[in-house]
Design a protein around this motif. Structure first.
Motif, mmCIF file in Angstrom:
data_model
loop_
_atom_site.group_PDB
_atom_site.id
_atom_site.type_symbol
_atom_site.label_atom_id
_atom_site.label_comp_id
_atom_site.label_asym_id
_atom_site.label_seq_id
_atom_site.Cartn_x
_atom_site.Cartn_y
_atom_site.Cartn_z
ATOM 1 N N GLY A 1 0.810 -1.205 0.000
ATOM 2 C CA GLY A 1 0.000 0.000 0.000
ATOM 3 C C GLY A 1 0.844 1.256 0.000
ATOM 4 N N LEU A 2 1.933 1.239 0.798
ATOM 5 C CA LEU A 2 2.830 2.387 0.807
ATOM 6 C C LEU A 2 3.432 2.610 -0.577
ATOM 7 N N TRP A 3 3.834 1.513 -1.226
ATOM 8 C CA TRP A 3 4.481 1.656 -2.528
ATOM 9 C C TRP A 3 3.476 2.061 -3.614
ATOM 10 N N ILE A 4 2.230 1.634 -3.486
ATOM 11 C CA ILE A 4 1.195 2.081 -4.426
ATOM 12 C C ILE A 4 1.012 3.593 -4.304
ATOM 13 N N GLY A 5 1.079 4.103 -3.076
ATOM 14 C CA GLY A 5 1.007 5.552 -2.872
ATOM 15 C C GLY A 5 2.167 6.253 -3.541
ATOM 16 N N LEU A 6 3.385 5.711 -3.352
ATOM 17 C CA LEU A 6 4.560 6.277 -4.006
ATOM 18 C C LEU A 6 4.385 6.299 -5.518
ATOM 19 N N LEU A 7 3.894 5.187 -6.054
ATOM 20 C CA LEU A 7 3.746 5.041 -7.500
ATOM 21 C C LEU A 7 2.679 5.989 -8.054
ATOM 22 N N SER A 8 1.591 6.182 -7.315
ATOM 23 C CA SER A 8 0.524 7.058 -7.802
ATOM 24 C C SER A 8 1.009 8.495 -7.915
ATOM 25 N N GLY A 9 1.827 8.931 -6.956
ATOM 26 C CA GLY A 9 2.392 10.274 -7.031
ATOM 27 C C GLY A 9 3.323 10.436 -8.217
ATOM 28 N N VAL A 10 4.137 9.397 -8.476
ATOM 29 C CA VAL A 10 5.068 9.443 -9.603
ATOM 30 C C VAL A 10 4.316 9.482 -10.933
ATOM 31 N N VAL A 11 3.205 8.733 -11.029
ATOM 32 C CA VAL A 11 2.400 8.723 -12.260
ATOM 33 C C VAL A 11 1.875 10.126 -12.566
ATOM 34 N N VAL A 12 1.296 10.772 -11.555
ATOM 35 C CA VAL A 12 0.742 12.114 -11.751
ATOM 36 C C VAL A 12 1.855 13.092 -12.134
ATOM 37 N N GLN A 13 2.986 13.016 -11.412
ATOM 38 C CA GLN A 13 4.117 13.893 -11.709
ATOM 39 C C GLN A 13 4.599 13.722 -13.141
ATOM 40 N N THR A 14 4.722 12.461 -13.581
ATOM 41 C CA THR A 14 5.225 12.160 -14.918
ATOM 42 C C THR A 14 4.320 12.744 -15.993
ATOM 43 N N LEU A 15 3.011 12.564 -15.838
ATOM 44 C CA LEU A 15 2.064 13.064 -16.832
ATOM 45 C C LEU A 15 2.084 14.591 -16.918
ATOM 46 N N VAL A 16 2.078 15.241 -15.758
ATOM 47 C CA VAL A 16 2.047 16.704 -15.742
ATOM 48 C C VAL A 16 3.342 17.286 -16.302
ATOM 49 N N LEU A 17 4.489 16.734 -15.866
ATOM 50 C CA LEU A 17 5.774 17.266 -16.331
ATOM 51 C C LEU A 17 5.995 17.024 -17.818
ATOM 52 N N SER A 18 5.539 15.875 -18.303
ATOM 53 C CA SER A 18 5.668 15.601 -19.739
ATOM 54 C C SER A 18 4.940 16.664 -20.551
ATOM 55 N N TYR A 19 3.761 17.047 -20.082
ATOM 56 C CA TYR A 19 2.982 18.085 -20.771
ATOM 57 C C TYR A 19 3.680 19.446 -20.669
ATOM 58 N N LEU A 20 4.163 19.785 -19.467
ATOM 59 C CA LEU A 20 4.791 21.088 -19.270
ATOM 60 C C LEU A 20 6.067 21.241 -20.087
ATOM 61 N N ILE A 21 6.890 20.180 -20.115
ATOM 62 C CA ILE A 21 8.137 20.238 -20.880
ATOM 63 C C ILE A 21 7.831 20.387 -22.364
ATOM 64 N N TRP A 22 6.780 19.690 -22.810
ATOM 65 C CA TRP A 22 6.391 19.769 -24.217
ATOM 66 C C TRP A 22 5.967 21.186 -24.600
ATOM 67 N N LYS A 23 5.381 21.928 -23.642
ATOM 68 C CA LYS A 23 4.833 23.258 -23.934
ATOM 69 C C LYS A 23 5.817 24.402 -23.659
ATOM 70 N N ILE A 24 7.054 24.069 -23.282
ATOM 71 C CA ILE A 24 8.021 25.127 -22.957
ATOM 72 C C ILE A 24 8.285 26.012 -24.172
ATOM 73 N N ASP A 25 8.326 27.313 -23.958
ATOM 74 C CA ASP A 25 8.722 28.278 -24.986
ATOM 75 C C ASP A 25 10.241 28.441 -24.905
ATOM 76 N N TRP A 26 10.954 27.768 -25.830
ATOM 77 C CA TRP A 26 12.416 27.738 -25.735
ATOM 78 C C TRP A 26 13.047 29.087 -26.094
ATOM 79 N N ASN A 27 12.388 29.872 -26.909
ATOM 80 C CA ASN A 27 12.907 31.217 -27.182
ATOM 81 C C ASN A 27 12.905 32.057 -25.900
ATOM 82 N N GLU A 28 11.861 31.871 -25.104
ATOM 83 C CA GLU A 28 11.800 32.576 -23.825
ATOM 84 C C GLU A 28 12.910 32.102 -22.898
ATOM 85 N N GLN A 29 13.205 30.774 -22.922
ATOM 86 C CA GLN A 29 14.287 30.239 -22.098
ATOM 87 C C GLN A 29 15.639 30.815 -22.515
ATOM 88 N N VAL A 30 15.836 31.007 -23.834
ATOM 89 C CA VAL A 30 17.067 31.632 -24.321
ATOM 90 C C VAL A 30 17.200 33.039 -23.751
#
Length: 476
Positions: free
Chosen positions: A422-451
């Motif tokens: 149960g503890l590890w399922i909790g760990l895994l659920s947090g990682v799943v949400v983090q992975t999905l959100v970060l994948s979207y955010l990284i995809w949407k980065i404005d790289w000209n702005e980062q420059v």
């Protein structure tokens, strides 16, 4: 049209002329040239902790549980802070190298020593008062006392982190990766040899295992000092300078935002180990959970080493003003990192029980590890998704929401029903949400702005180097 704009246009034209296959191949070569020594460094550095725990497991189950508690909570807590804060050094040095501002790299390194050294000293009471702290939060008395004895041995390791993490990122940013890999691999081999000699051959027990850890760790730092001060970094190390004390506040802010990002991720699993200590048969629960975290952590170090090279590549391209190449670099890094995760997923699915016997001869602990192997395998797979990409403050908020608002409550709730699983399922659920959100955010980065941000940051931290200023700023 100014010179910087012309340079950017030339870089874009050169980038566009290359075909996709050639671009992927060239980018992969650049990444792995930086990544492989970085992975060796990360894996062997973390490996010294794992090897120490391995020898602890063959001393006694109590020492294994106490070290597991210390390593998974206290050491991970401070290591998370220092790794995160040191990543600011990696970002700034990578951008300075890309922009040709080589003299600033040595100044950034010295500033990071000051900031990280002060931070480590502030954290020192955690190592001195470990036993009372663990008693206060309700851990078992025998584990609290054993962990307190071990924690004093970790104080030299705390300051080893201050220097080793920052120097590694400083050297990696200027493409001196092989020396980082050689130093780290040599230190790891010395550690294995000393651990065997002190624990197995001479029977020094706890003192022998921790002494081997301290000696091998500081040999690495001494070797790095000799390399830097001995003249092998002539362009980036100009000696100690008063300029290191200037403009500290902006770097402190960047270090804190970088530190929070990594800390929230590492502390998340530490809290779950702490919860394992409240379960029935806490010694077995802590031992099994910390063994799984070691495997998870080792794979995370591989990803961190690879993704560190990605950060260097992105920082270099941002420093050069090439937004398109920076975006392409993160895409290649993401795909490669996911392939690494799949490989570890397969290994964990096939050999989980066999791996547990490296740490313990207890059938009960090995069985507990085996029951977690599927969840562990998927955690490793999700670890492989790249995070960061220069958006530290944003990632910190994502980690806060996915881990602490979702993963931790799920882990606590299921922990009472399914225990360790149960503890590890909790760990895994947090990682799943983090992975999905970060994948979207990284995809949407404005790289000209980062420059533009990178250029602004370099301009803000830049210190003009002249013969006169260098002579006046060098400390005698």
């Amino acid at each position: 049209m100014d010179n910087s704009t012309e340079e950017r246009l030339l870089l874009l034209e050169e980038f566009d002329r290359e075909g996709l296959k050639k671009r992927v191949w060239n980018e992969s070569k650049k990444l792995w040239r930086i990544a492989f020594p970085g992975i060796i460094a990360r894996v062997t550095s973390f490996g010294m902790i794992v090897v120490t725990q391995l020898f602890m497991g063959h001393i006694s189950e109590l020492d294994l549980a106490a070290f597991g508690l210390q390593q998974s909570i206290l050491l991970r807590f401070v290591n998370g802070i220092l790794i995160g804060m040191s990543s600011a050094t990696e970002t700034l040095c990578g951008q300075a190298y890309g922009a040709g501002q080589y003299h600033m790299m040595g100044i950034y390194l010295q500033r990071s020593w000051i900031i990280d050294g002060v931070t480590a000293t502030i954290l020192l009471p955690l190592f001195i008062f470990t036993t009372p702290i663990l008693r206060l939060i309700g851990q078992e008395e025998n584990i609290a006392i054993a962990a307190g004895k071990i924690s004093i041995w970790f104080i030299p390791i705390l300051y080893y982190f201050v220097f080793s993490l920052t120097i590694q990122m400083y050297l990696q940013a200027q493409q001196k990766n092989k020396i980082v890999g050689w130093f780290s691999a040599s230190s790891f081999l010395v550690h294995v040899l000393l651990s065997w000699l002190f624990v197995i051959k001479l029977g020094f027990g706890l003192a022998g295992a921790m002494s081997a850890f301290i000696i091998s760790s500081w040999l690495l730092v001494i070797g790095e000092f000799v390399y830097i001060f001995g003249g092998w970094c002539p362009n980036t190390w100009k000696g100690f300078t008063k300029a290191a004390f200037a403009d500290m506040i902006p770097l402190v802010k960047l270090s804190i935002s970088s530190g929070v990002m990594i800390c929230l991720e590492l502390w998340y699993s530490s809290i779950l180990v702490l919860l394992a200590g409240y379960m029935k048969n806490a010694t077995v629960a802590i031992s099994a959970f910390s063994i799984c975290l070691n495997f998870n952590g080792w794979e995370f170090m591989v990803c961190l080493g690879f993704l560190g090279s990605s950060c260097v590549r992105i920082s270099n391209e941002l420093g050069r003003g090439n937004a398109k190449a920076a975006k392409f670099s993160i895409k290649v890094a993401l795909v490669t990192s996911i392939i690494i995760g799949i490989i570890f997923w397969v290994l964990c699915m096939l050999f989980s029980r066999e791996m547990s016997y490296l740490f313990t001869s207890s059938e009960e602990i090995a069985e507990s590890v085996s029951r977690l192997h599927v969840l562990l395998a998927f955690s490793m797979l999700l670890n492989s998704v790249a995070v960061g990409a220069g958006v530290q403050s944003m990632v910190a908020f994502v980690n806060l929401g996915s881990y602490y608002a979702i993963g931790l409550p799920v882990g606590i709730l299921l922990g009472y029903v399914a225990h360790l699983q149960g503890l590890w399922i909790g760990l895994l659920s947090g990682v799943v949400v983090q992975t999905l959100v970060l994948s979207y955010l990284i995809w949407k980065i404005d790289w000209n702005e980062q420059v533009n941000k990178a250029s602004e940051r370099l301009g803000r931290f830049f210190i003009e180097t002249t013969k006169g200023s260098d002579e006046s700023s060098n400390l005698s």
